[in-house]
Design an enzyme around this catalytic site. Structure first.
Site, short mmCIF file in Angstrom:
data_model
loop_
_atom_site.label_atom_id
_atom_site.label_comp_id
_atom_site.label_asym_id
_atom_site.label_seq_id
_atom_site.Cartn_x
_atom_site.Cartn_y
_atom_site.Cartn_z
N SER A 13 58.25 4.86 68.34
CA SER A 13 58.49 5.80 69.44
C SER A 13 59.84 5.52 70.09
CB SER A 13 57.42 5.66 70.52
OG SER A 13 56.15 6.00 70.03
N ARG A 42 44.98 6.37 67.52
CA ARG A 42 45.55 5.67 68.68
C ARG A 42 44.38 5.38 69.62
NH1 ARG A 42 50.49 8.40 71.48
NH2 ARG A 42 49.01 9.91 72.35
N LYS A 87 49.41 11.10 79.14
CA LYS A 87 49.54 9.83 79.86
C LYS A 87 50.69 9.95 80.83
CE LYS A 87 52.06 7.92 75.87
NZ LYS A 87 52.17 6.81 74.94
#
Length: 198
Positions: free
Chosen positions: A99, A30, A128
């Site tokens: 997701s 990612r 995050k």
């Protein structure tokens, strides 16, 4: 479909040099905010490394690069789904993980026939800023009931110590990020993960 139960996520292909020799079998790259040429080089390096170890590498977000570089797996967040060319992804034969954070997103994901569903954050995460509060283990159990045989991945604030609870709640796979990357001894932490998910 049986996936390995441990699924680390890394922001640089260099992490694969450390993870794959330990026996990690499923890994995600990612990578955010890098120039296109660097992204391509990272994905290419990651795929080469994964193939040489017989490991499944999932490319996050960058669907065109994943297609161009011959990746087998792609992971898309909900925002990524808005921009992605899903017919092109399917034509390329990519397996797809998605997701989810709420019921509407789960319905959207299930309509696409995904190869796995990720639910998060199960616990508070420092990775995050999330608009979603922690989902908790009851939500993991609910999601597993709703997704049925599709592999369910628990992500967000996951640690070695929390893995057993996530599996007991119904997760098929547990994903970790900062529990590894911020650990003073990432290799030993990955060995711990491989032990508890064996």
């Amino acid at each position: 479909m049986m996936l390995p139960r441990f699924y680390p996520i890394f922001d640089d292909a260099a992490w694969l040099d450390r993870a794959l020799p330990l026996g990690v079998r499923l890994v995600q790259l990612r990578i955010k905010d890098r120039p296109d040429a660097e992204l391509r080089a990272q994905v290419r390096r990651g795929l080469d490394h994964a193939r040489s170890h017989g490991v499944t590498l999932v490319v996050n977000d960058h669907w065109q690069i994943a297609i161009d570089e011959g990746a087998d797996w792609l992971h898309l967040g909900q925002e990524d789904l808005d921009q992605a060319d899903l017919p092109a992804i399917r034509r390329a034969g990519l397996k797809l993980g998605i997701s989810t954070h709420n019921h509407a997103e789960l319905d959207r994901a299930l309509a696409l026939g995904p190869d796995y569903i990720a639910l998060g954050p199960v616990y508070p995460t420092i990775l995050k800023q999330m608009k979603w509060h922690q989902q908790g283990l009851d939500r993991v159990t609910e999601w597993k009931r709703l997704v049925g045989p599709i592999p369910l991945i628990a992500i967000g604030g996951m640690t070695v110590e929390r893995a057993a609870g996530a599996f007991a709640a119904g997760a098929d796979v547990v994903s970790a990020v900062t529990d590894i990357t911020l650990n003073p001894d990432p290799e030993e932490r990955m060995r711990d993960w491989l032990r508890v998910t064996a």
